[in-house]
Design an enzyme around this catalytic site. Structure first.
Site, PDB file in Angstrom:
ATOM      1  CB  SER A  22      -0.903  -0.003   1.227  1.00 33.08           C
ATOM      2  OG  SER A  22      -1.670  -1.168   1.231  1.00 33.08           O
ATOM      3  CD  GLN A 170      -7.963   0.028  -2.853  1.00 36.36           C
ATOM      4  OE1 GLN A 170      -8.551  -0.136  -3.922  1.00 36.36           O
ATOM      5  NE2 GLN A 170      -7.182  -0.891  -2.327  1.00 36.36           N
ATOM      6  CG  ASP A 311      -6.319  -5.760   3.214  1.00 42.40           C
ATOM      7  OD1 ASP A 311      -7.410  -6.073   2.702  1.00 42.40           O
ATOM      8  OD2 ASP A 311      -5.535  -4.933   2.711  1.00 42.40           O
TER       9      ASP A 311
END
Ligand code: DC
Length: 637
Positions: A22, A170, A311
């Site tokens: 990321s 995002q 995640d």
């Protein structure tokens, strides 16, 4: 297919993990928009980051990988991105797909973006609508609000924008990252629920490191000034989501694992996974520059809201059956729209191995139970594959149907997993015999194996098998990914001195001149090496040890081997031996041998070297039995 080898000893390992995906993809964008040359250290090289680099390069950003392999130099565009000459292909990368939408708008002309089926099925509507409200035009070529699409940002403005934060953070990160290069300031208001907030904080932290000015009016309102970005030197942290698998491994095995470079000042929310294992009963030590988890032998089930660290849901779900009570994971309904429908995928796969698990309104509940062996479908989702690999460390017989999907974010995952097994591997009876071509090590290894009543593995024959199949399929040896796929797909088997690939006997074919000429290049392919190493280690674990012969057995495959031998002979002697075997002239063979030596010892991945601890034996003028008796004596000491 890959069956995970269970641990035989609790781990005690310090791990250097690859860079954060990321942060890498954010830093690449920001450096690509900055004025001048930037340097990014600790960069992750994986499918998702290659896709981002490729897309940025198509928009005029200069990217050079430095020789040390882990840093890149970036020539930024000062915000003046170019229109790509071809379609931007984002494959399966969510960050690339989302971040490239506003970037494409910055090109100010028509840009086509497309990707794999998996990315087409993920949500993008909120972001597309936001860009349209800022003046960008978007034409959908197949289905509304999905790829393929054409963005034209010639009328793009800044201004005020409201965005729903409940589906993917995002969308917000994508707009924030591009905003310093908009014509005017952007005021972004987040409506509704907000998931994965730490990722927005991460985005802001990376932006600020490159000089962006972001005013956080309150936790729902951001104002970004149109200042552009300044070039910078930026250090990327190791990946905290990747670290979660190893923290889980320590917690369930009673071992201890430390991840270096991830400390209490980390900008990654997923470091919060250590709080989860701590609540379950593991011991956690947090320092400025490392996080350590030690399993205590007891794990309790917990209630965890994982909205901010979603995640790591697969990581927790995979170890939850080992706890003493039920584990409830909540506030993560949105992960149904990740690389797979993770809620359904996790429940389905857990049930397959005898675990009781149920969907809840916002997540799932997983009950303790006896976990059975079984084949896990990965849904081509890297996190499903990695999470169940960890369960496989303590439950024998966990098999993954497509292990290679880990390459999306963590190509070296199985190599790092092997570092967790080092304590157990040190107990195996391994004799490592390395040396250059024609040094006599094969004959010697077979003889010593007989004397020691151990089985023998010719690892060179494995690289040769991959080369033979690649040649038979006319694959391009330069296409590293394709050759690695062949290595993953084929099943190499040794039986009574013969070599079988799938069901074909290739014993003679792998010694052909064509294979001789091709094998060094195949053996220099890092993807192939990683797969071969994994298979070699697994071969030895199943047998409790063995004699393994090759180039990197003592240095890389089994650095903990009980005995390491490095066999050499003068080039003349080696050529003479090969000439006796093959009937070819000594001169011809000598030239071939010297070329192979050079290739094997100068490649980047595991070059041929005598390990520091290896006993070096020059076999020139010695009989096989003289040397084999000597090795037998060393091994038996
Ligand atoms: O030992 P051999 O000649 O059959 O090996 C064939 C090729 O594979 C040679 O180029 C070296 C390479 N090899 C390797 O890189 N690592 C090993 N462990 C074994 C062989």
């Amino acid at each position: 297919m890959l069956t995970i080898d269970p641990l035989v000893e609790p781990p005690n390992a310090r791990l250097d993990l690859p860079g954060s995906k990321s942060i890498t993809n954010r830093a690449l964008v920001v450096a690509g928009l900055a004025d001048g040359e930037s340097e990014l250290a600790g960069v992750l090289f994986s499918e998702d980051t290659h896709v981002m680099m490729d897309s940025l390069q198509k928009m005029g950003v200069g990217i050079r990988q430095n020789l040390n392999g882990l840093s890149v130099s970036i020539s930024g565009t000062g915000g003046g991105l170019e229109r790509p000459g071809e379609t931007l292909w984002v494959h399966q990368s969510g960050t690339t797909a989302r971040f490239c939408l506003p970037l494409a708008a910055l090109c100010g002309q028509e840009v086509t973006i497309d990707g794999d089926e998996q990315i087409k099925n993920r949500p993008h509507e909120e972001l597309c609508k936001a860009l349209q409200s800022l003046g960008a035009q978007i034409e959908y070529l197949e289905a509304p609000n999905s790829f393929p699409l054409v963005v034209n940002g010639k009328d793009l403005q800044g201004g005020q924008l409201s965005l729903n934060g409940g589906i993917s953070s995002q969308f917000i990160s994508a707009l924030l990252l591009a905003a310093p290069c908009f014509p005017d300031q952007l005021e972004l208001n987040i409506d509704g629920d907000l998931v994965s907030r730490p990722y927005i904080d991460m985005t802001i932290s990376v932006m600020q490191a490159f000089g962006a000015q972001i005013q956080q009016v309150n936790d729902r309102r951001y104002v970004v000034s149109p200042t552009g970005y300044r070039n910078s030197r930026y250090e990327i942290e190791p990946d905290a989501s990747a670290a979660s698998y190893f923290f889980a491994a320590a917690a369930i095995s009673g071992g201890s694992i430390t991840v270096e470079g991830l400390g209490s000042r980390s900008i990654q929310g997923d470091t919060g996974f250590v709080d989860i294992v701590e609540k379950m009963g593991a011991k956690v030590v947090r320092s400025d520059n490392a996080l350590s988890v030690t399993g205590t032998g007891s794990l309790i089930g917990i209630d965890a809201s994982m909205k901010e660290i979603s995640d790591t849901v697969p990581t927790l779900a995979a170890i939850a059956p080992l706890a003493s009570g039920p584990t409830v994971i909540s506030d993560v309904a949105f992960i149904a729209q990740k690389e797979s429908d993770r809620v359904t995928a996790l429940i389905t796969e857990l049930r397959k191995i005898g675990v009781q698990a149920e969907k809840t309104e916002t997540g799932m509940v997983i009950y303790p139970g006896d976990v059975q062996k079984g084949t896990i479908h990965t849904y081509d989702d890297h996190r499903i594959a990695m999470a169940f690999s960890i369960l496989g460390l303590v439950v024998p017989g966990i098999t993954l149907d497509s292990p290679q999907c880990v390459a999306k974010t963590f190509p070296s995952f199985f190599d790092v997993l092997d570092q967790v097994r080092v304590a157990g591997d040190a107990k195996l009876s391994i004799l490592a015999i390395d040396g250059p071509a024609g040094s006599g090590k094969s004959t010697l290894a077979k003889q010593v194996a007989k004397q020691l009543s151990l089985e023998y593995l010719d690892t060179g024959a494995m690289y040769r098998s991959v080369a033979a199949v690649a040649l038979a399929q006319s694959a391009s040896l330069d296409d590293e990914a394709e050759i690695a796929e062949i290595a993953e797909r084929i099943n190499i088997r040794f039986d009574d001195g013969r070599v079988y690939v799938d069901d074909d006997d290739l014993t003679e074919a792998i010694r052909s001149p064509e294979v001789n000429a091709a094998v060094s290049q195949v053996a220099a392919n890092p993807g192939v090496r990683s797969i071969m190493r994994r298979q070699q280690r697994s071969w030895a674990r199943v047998r409790g040890g063995g004699v393994l012969e090759g180039r990197d057995i003592g240095s890389v495959v089994f650095p903990e081997a009980r005995l390491k031998v490095y066999v050499t002979a003068t080039p003349e002697e080696r050529a003479r031996r090969r000439s006796l075997e093959s009937g070819r002239s000594v001169e011809d063979i000598m030239e071939e041998i010297l070329q192979r030596d050079t290739k094997d010892s100068t490649r980047g991945d595991s070059p041929l070297v005598a390990d520091q601890e290896a006993v070096v034996i020059d076999t020139t003028g010695k009989t096989i039995h003289e040397t084999s008796d000597y090795i037998e004596e060393l091994f038996s000491r």
